[in-house]
Enzyme design. Structure first.
Site, PDB file in Angstrom:
ATOM      1  N   VAL A  25      31.199  19.491 138.412  1.00 28.11           N
ATOM      2  CA  VAL A  25      30.007  18.979 137.732  1.00 28.11           C
ATOM      3  C   VAL A  25      29.450  20.014 136.756  1.00 28.11           C
ATOM      4  CG1 VAL A  25      27.603  18.264 138.103  1.00 28.11           C
ATOM      5  CG2 VAL A  25      29.419  17.324 139.532  1.00 28.11           C
ATOM      6  N   THR A 135      23.991  16.399 144.457  1.00 32.51           N
ATOM      7  CA  THR A 135      23.601  15.250 145.283  1.00 32.51           C
ATOM      8  C   THR A 135      22.898  15.787 146.523  1.00 32.51           C
ATOM      9  OG1 THR A 135      25.551  14.124 144.450  1.00 32.51           O
ATOM     10  CG2 THR A 135      24.483  13.167 146.395  1.00 32.51           C
ATOM     11  N   PHE A 161      26.671  11.158 137.870  1.00 32.53           N
ATOM     12  CA  PHE A 161      27.497  10.031 138.312  1.00 32.53           C
ATOM     13  C   PHE A 161      28.938  10.129 137.810  1.00 32.53           C
ATOM     14  CE2 PHE A 161      23.102   8.685 138.272  1.00 32.53           C
ATOM     15  CZ  PHE A 161      22.966   8.041 139.501  1.00 32.53           C
ATOM     16  N   ASN A 217      27.127   5.661 145.354  1.00 31.36           N
ATOM     17  CA  ASN A 217      28.372   6.061 146.030  1.00 31.36           C
ATOM     18  C   ASN A 217      28.621   5.237 147.286  1.00 31.36           C
ATOM     19  OD1 ASN A 217      29.075   7.875 144.119  1.00 31.36           O
ATOM     20  ND2 ASN A 217      28.735   9.717 145.339  1.00 31.36           N
ATOM     21  N   GLY A 266      38.220   8.637 149.617  1.00 29.89           N
ATOM     22  CA  GLY A 266      38.151  10.061 149.971  1.00 29.89           C
ATOM     23  C   GLY A 266      37.551  10.821 148.818  1.00 29.89           C
ATOM     24  N   CYS A 269      33.102  13.363 147.215  1.00 29.22           N
ATOM     25  CA  CYS A 269      31.766  12.730 147.200  1.00 29.22           C
ATOM     26  C   CYS A 269      31.578  11.601 148.212  1.00 29.22           C
ATOM     27  CB  CYS A 269      31.461  12.217 145.796  1.00 29.22           C
ATOM     28  SG  CYS A 269      31.243  13.558 144.620  1.00 29.22           S
ATOM     29  N   LYS A 272      31.357  12.615 152.013  1.00 28.53           N
ATOM     30  CA  LYS A 272      30.208  13.513 152.228  1.00 28.53           C
ATOM     31  C   LYS A 272      28.881  12.767 152.023  1.00 28.53           C
ATOM     32  CE  LYS A 272      29.230  16.388 148.547  1.00 28.53           C
ATOM     33  NZ  LYS A 272      27.856  16.094 148.162  1.00 28.53           N
TER      34      LYS A 272
HETATM   35  P1  NAD Z   1      32.251  22.405 143.198  1.00 30.96           P
HETATM   36  O1  NAD Z   1      32.514  22.956 144.542  1.00 30.96           O
HETATM   37  O2  NAD Z   1      33.388  21.985 142.333  1.00 30.96           O
HETATM   38  O3  NAD Z   1      31.382  23.445 142.335  1.00 30.96           O
HETATM   39  C1  NAD Z   1      30.318  24.167 142.852  1.00 30.96           C
HETATM   40  C2  NAD Z   1      30.325  25.530 142.181  1.00 30.96           C
HETATM   41  O4  NAD Z   1      29.157  26.253 142.608  1.00 30.96           O
HETATM   42  C3  NAD Z   1      31.510  26.393 142.569  1.00 30.96           C
HETATM   43  O5  NAD Z   1      32.151  26.865 141.397  1.00 30.96           O
HETATM   44  C4  NAD Z   1      30.917  27.539 143.373  1.00 30.96           C
HETATM   45  O6  NAD Z   1      31.614  28.758 143.209  1.00 30.96           O
HETATM   46  C5  NAD Z   1      29.523  27.605 142.782  1.00 30.96           C
HETATM   47  N1  NAD Z   1      28.534  28.234 143.650  1.00 30.96           N
HETATM   48  C6  NAD Z   1      28.356  28.083 144.986  1.00 30.96           C
HETATM   49  N2  NAD Z   1      27.305  28.811 145.403  1.00 30.96           N
HETATM   50  C7  NAD Z   1      26.809  29.438 144.307  1.00 30.96           C
HETATM   51  C8  NAD Z   1      25.731  30.332 144.104  1.00 30.96           C
HETATM   52  N3  NAD Z   1      24.966  30.725 145.106  1.00 30.96           N
HETATM   53  N4  NAD Z   1      25.519  30.799 142.846  1.00 30.96           N
HETATM   54  C9  NAD Z   1      26.297  30.411 141.827  1.00 30.96           C
HETATM   55  N5  NAD Z   1      27.337  29.550 141.966  1.00 30.96           N
HETATM   56  C10 NAD Z   1      27.586  29.076 143.191  1.00 30.96           C
HETATM   57  O7  NAD Z   1      31.255  21.195 143.421  1.00 30.96           O
HETATM   58  P2  NAD Z   1      31.105  19.897 142.500  1.00 30.96           P
HETATM   59  O8  NAD Z   1      32.175  18.930 142.845  1.00 30.96           O
HETATM   60  O9  NAD Z   1      30.901  20.319 141.108  1.00 30.96           O
HETATM   61  O10 NAD Z   1      29.738  19.293 143.091  1.00 30.96           O
HETATM   62  C11 NAD Z   1      28.484  19.896 142.844  1.00 30.96           C
HETATM   63  C12 NAD Z   1      27.403  18.906 143.238  1.00 30.96           C
HETATM   64  O11 NAD Z   1      27.496  17.734 142.399  1.00 30.96           O
HETATM   65  C13 NAD Z   1      27.516  18.380 144.669  1.00 30.96           C
HETATM   66  O12 NAD Z   1      26.238  18.138 145.165  1.00 30.96           O
HETATM   67  C14 NAD Z   1      28.263  17.059 144.497  1.00 30.96           C
HETATM   68  O13 NAD Z   1      27.991  16.147 145.538  1.00 30.96           O
HETATM   69  C15 NAD Z   1      27.692  16.558 143.190  1.00 30.96           C
HETATM   70  N6  NAD Z   1      28.560  15.645 142.450  1.00 30.96           N
HETATM   71  C16 NAD Z   1      29.908  15.872 142.402  1.00 30.96           C
HETATM   72  C17 NAD Z   1      30.715  15.003 141.665  1.00 30.96           C
HETATM   73  C18 NAD Z   1      32.210  15.198 141.609  1.00 30.96           C
HETATM   74  O14 NAD Z   1      32.910  14.251 141.208  1.00 30.96           O
HETATM   75  N7  NAD Z   1      32.750  16.357 141.985  1.00 30.96           N
HETATM   76  C19 NAD Z   1      30.152  13.925 140.968  1.00 30.96           C
HETATM   77  C20 NAD Z   1      28.763  13.756 141.015  1.00 30.96           C
HETATM   78  C21 NAD Z   1      27.977  14.617 141.760  1.00 30.96           C
END
Ligand code: NAD
Length: 444
Positions: A25, A135, A161, A217, A266, A269, A272
Site C-alpha cells: 500500500v 485497515t 481499497f 472486504n 486468501g 487482507c 485478516k
Molecule cells: P506490507 O507488509 O506490505 O507493508 C508494510 C510496511 O510497513 C513494510 O514495508 C514494513 O517494513 C513497514 N513497517 C512496519 N513497521 C514499521 C515502522 N515502525 N516504521 C516504518 N515502517 C514500518 O503491508 P501492506 O500490504 O502494504 O498493508 C498495509 C496496510 O494496508 C494494512 O493495514 C493492510 O490491511 C492495508 N491494506 C492492504 C492492501 C493490500 O492489498 N496489501 C489493500 C488495502 C489495504
C-alpha cells in the site's frame, strides 16, 4: 455522508507528503501521489528494503509500479529513507501505510501504528494532517486523535481499497475515495490531494470510513464463499458451476465480479480483515454471523478440496508426487500471505504426498516441506497429480501434450477452471474441477 463535488473545491496544488510503511500500500501510495504531482518521501524501518528501492529494485511485484517509482525518482519528487525524524517536521500530510496483522485473539494488531504515531506526534508541523490508510479496527482514528493530543493536528481516515495485481490502476482510478474526518476542513484538504483522480469522494465520519473498508472486504469474501459452496453443491448434484455462474452474473442485481469458484479466498487482507471485524463485533456483543460463517466455510472448502484430491489421487500418497502450479494467492502478485495454494499444498504434504511447486514469481515461501522449482517443466516431470492453484496464464497456455509428456500420472485438479479440459482429454489426461461433471461423462 456527503459525496464531494469537485467543482466546489479549492485547489491546493502540489503538497509535501510523507508515507510511512513502504509495502504494497505504501509504495503504491507514494509512487502514485508523486505521479499526481506531490512531493513525496517514503519511509520504512526496513533498511534492506529502502536500499533496494533506491537501487531501482522493488521489493514487491506490481504492474506499472516500477515505472512510476523510476519516473518519480527521476523527476525528483519521490525519495526513500529510513530516517523518520528527518522527514516529518517539514511535511503537511503523513500517510500511515503500516501493517495491521492478526493478533492472538483475532483482532487487528495496531501496535506499529501506535508506535509510529507516538514517535512522530511532537515532531509534526502545526497544521499537519495524519492520514491513516491501514485497515484498522473501528474507532482507531479516535484513538489516534487522543494519542496525538494536539489541537493543531488533524487525523483523517482514508482507507485503501487497491487490489494487489492492479494496485496502481486501482489507486489512480478507484471506484471511490473514502475520507473519514471530524474536521471537514481536514477532510477537504485530504480529498484535494486526489484532485486529479476522477472518482467520487465519500466524506464521512471516522467510524463509518473504517467500517466501509472492513465491510467491503467481508462482502467480497462472502461472495466467493457463496460461489464455492455453489460449486460443491453442483458437484454433488451434477450441475455445471460455470454455467450457473454465467446465469447468475448476467443478472444485474448480482453482477459479475468476485463470483468465480476457486481454492478459497486468501491473501493479506480478506482472512485478516474478516477475522478482525468478527472479533471486533464480538467484543461489542453484536456478532456478525454471516461473516463468521464465511470464514468457517472457507476453511471447510479448502479441506473439501484436499479430501477430493486425496480420495481420487491418493492410492498411496507416500509414493505420489504432486505438482502444485501456483503459490501466490492470485495471479498478478508475488504475495503468498495466507495463500490458498500454500494452505492446500501444506495439507497435501500432511497427507503424505511429496509436493513440488512452481510459480512464475518464484516467491519466498515459509515452508521447506514444499519443494520450489524454477520451471513448469521441472515441476511437471514425473508428477502423478497436478494441482493448478493460481490462475497464471503460463499454466493454461502450455499445451496439453507438454503436460502429458512430462507427467507420470493422468489426473489434474484445476482449482481455477483455466485448463481446456477437452484438449487434455484428447491426450489422455483427466482434468477435474469442482462442480463440473468429468468430460468422459458428459453426453452420456
Ligand atoms: P506490507 O507488509 O506490505 O507493508 C508494510 C510496511 O510497513 C513494510 O514495508 C514494513 O517494513 C513497514 N513497517 C512496519 N513497521 C514499521 C515502522 N515502525 N516504521 C516504518 N515502517 C514500518 O503491508 P501492506 O500490504 O502494504 O498493508 C498495509 C496496510 O494496508 C494494512 O493495514 C493492510 O490491511 C492495508 N491494506 C492492504 C492492501 C493490500 O492489498 N496489501 C489493500 C488495502 C489495504
Amino acid at each position: 455522508m456527503r459525496i464531494l463535488n469537485k467543482e466546489v473545491w479549492w485547489s491546493m496544488g502540489a503538497q509535501k507528503i510523507v508515507v510511512i510503511g513502504t509495502g504494497y500500500v505504501g509504495l503504491t501510495t507514494g509512487a502514485c501521489m508523486a505521479h499526481l504531482g506531490h512531493e513525496v518521501i517514503c519511509v520504512d524501518n526496513d533498511e534492506t528494503k529502502i536500499n533496494s528501492i533506491r537501487r531501482g529494485i522493488l521489493p514487491i511485484y506490481e504492474e506499472n509500479l516500477s515505472e512510476l517509482v523510476t519516473q518519480g525518482c527521476d523527476a525528483g519528487n519521490l525519495s526513500f529513507t529510513t530516517n523518520l525524524s528527518d522527514a516529518i517536521p517539514d511535511t503537511n500530510f503523513v500517510f500511515l501505510c503500516l501493517p495491521t496483522p492478526t493478533s492472538d485473539d483475532g483482532s487487528a494488531d495496531i501496535t506499529a501504528i501506535i508506535g509510529v504515531v507516538a514517535d512522530i506526534r511532537t515532531h509534526l508541523k502545526s497544521g499537519a494532517v495524519v492520514v491513516n490508510k491501514s485497515t484498522v479496527p473501528v474507532n482507531s482514528a479516535n484513538s489516534l486523535v487522543e494519542l496525538i493530543n494536539r489541537s493543531d493536528i488533524d487525523v483523517v481516515s482514508n482507507p485503501e481499497f487497491l487490489r494487489e495485481g492492479s494496485a496502481v490502476r486501482d489507486f489512480l482510478m478507484p471506484d471511490r475515495i473514502v475520507v473519514g474526518c471530524v474536521n471537514p476542513m481536514a477532510g477537504h484538504r485530504v480529498a484535494s490531494l486526489y484532485e486529479n483522480v476522477a472518482s467520487p469522494i465519500v466524506l464521512t465520519d471516522f467510524a463509518s470510513a473504517e467500517t466501509i473498508k472492513y465491510m467491503a472486504n467481508s462482502y467480497l469474501a462472502m461472495r466467493i464463499s457463496f460461489i464455492n459452496e455453489v460449486a460443491s453443491f453442483c458437484h454433488s448434484i451434477g450441475a455445471d458451476v460455470l454455467e450457473v455462474v454465467k446465469g447468475l452474473t448476467l443478472d444485474k442485481r448480482i453482477g459479475a465480479t468476485f463470483l468465480m469458484p476457486g481454492p478459497g479466498w486468501g491473501g493479506s487482507c480478506f482472512p485478516k480483515d474478516t477475522r478482525a471485524i468478527s472479533r471486533g463485533a464480538d467484543l461489542t456483543g453484536e456478532r456478525l454471523e454471516l461473516i463468521e460463517t464465511a470464514i468457517a466455510t472457507n476453511t471447510k472448502h479448502q479441506l473439501r478440496i484436499v479430501k477430493l484430491i486425496t480420495d481420487l489421487a491418493g492410492n498411496n500418497p507416500t509414493t505420489s508426487r504432486v505438482c502444485l502450479l501456483g503459490l501466490t494467492f492470485k495471479a498478478g502478485t508475488d504475495d503468498v500471505r495466507e495463500s490458498p495454494a500454500l494452505i492446500i499444498g501444506q495439507a497435501l504434504v500432511s497427507e503424505g504426498f511429496s509436493v513440488v511447486a512452481y510459480d512464475p514469481m518464484q516467491p519466498r515461501i515459509p515452508t521447506h516441506q514444499i519443494a520450489l522449482v524454477g520451471t513448469i517443466e521441472e515441476a511437471l516431470r514425473g508428477a502423478d497429480v497436478v494441482v493448478v492453484a493460481t490462475e497464471w496464464e503460463e499454466f493454461s497456455s502450455l499445451a496439453a501434450e507438454n503436460y502429458a509428456d512430462a507427467m507420470r500420472g493422468k489426473l489434474l485438479f484445476d482449482l481455477r477452471y483455466v485448463l481446456p479440459r477437452e484438449k487434455f482429454a484428447a491426450v489422455g489426461l483427466e482434468v477435474i474441477t469442482l462442480g463440473q461433471r468429468p468430460i468422459r461423462e458428459i453426453g452420456k
